[in-house]
Design an enzyme around this catalytic site. Sequence first.
Site, PDB file in Angstrom:
ATOM      1  N   CYS A  10      40.373  36.975  46.268  1.00 49.77           N
ATOM      2  CA  CYS A  10      39.424  36.959  45.019  1.00 49.77           C
ATOM      3  C   CYS A  10      39.006  35.976  44.824  1.00 49.77           C
ATOM      4  CB  CYS A  10      40.248  37.812  43.851  1.00 49.77           C
ATOM      5  SG  CYS A  10      41.730  36.576  43.185  1.00 49.77           S
ATOM      6  N   ARG A  16      43.824  39.211  40.810  1.00 44.66           N
ATOM      7  CA  ARG A  16      44.052  40.021  41.693  1.00 44.66           C
ATOM      8  C   ARG A  16      44.455  40.300  43.121  1.00 44.66           C
ATOM      9  NH1 ARG A  16      37.530  40.826  41.341  1.00 44.66           N
ATOM     10  NH2 ARG A  16      37.685  38.652  41.399  1.00 44.66           N
ATOM     11  N   ASP A 125      37.831  42.347  37.772  1.00 41.73           N
ATOM     12  CA  ASP A 125      38.633  41.174  37.496  1.00 41.73           C
ATOM     13  C   ASP A 125      38.875  41.356  35.919  1.00 41.73           C
ATOM     14  OD1 ASP A 125      39.265  38.581  36.969  1.00 41.73           O
ATOM     15  OD2 ASP A 125      37.659  37.720  37.766  1.00 41.73           O
TER      16      ASP A 125
END
Length: 155
Positions: A10, A16, A125
């Site tokens: 990420c 994440r 996100d």
Amino acid sequence: MSAPRVLFVCLGNICRSPLVEGVARQRCAEAGLAVEVASCGTGHWHVGEGADLRMVHAAAAAGFDLSPHRARQLRAADLDAYDLVFAMDSDNLRGIQRFVTSRSRAETGLFLPWTGAAPPQDFPDPYYGGPEGFTACVALAERGVAGLIERLRRR
């Protein structure tokens, strides 16, 4: 055949990708599947830091421990060290692809579509949102990892 090596990527490696790494590590072990998992970020801002505390709490509520995590940045060598390199979103996939050469051995792609868990294509996100976004990410990670396990079993 050696255990597949999977890297989740990420932006900052604090939300994440460490979540998906933690879920994958635990679920693969529970499934008796030998898989090496890790995570990193395309950005450098959080290198050495632990996972975002909001994600740590959301993951812990679902039974996943992210406390050992320390963020690191993606390196060109990762494209040779891992078999599968999954971006959480399209922006980070472009960041990964900057390192891909004709000699790179890793298969790269978006995590959710590869696992069959899409939609959405991009793993959202939660960083700038409220706590409900972190909880939703845990459920999405579990869905994606279930698809990952099924696909790895068929390999």
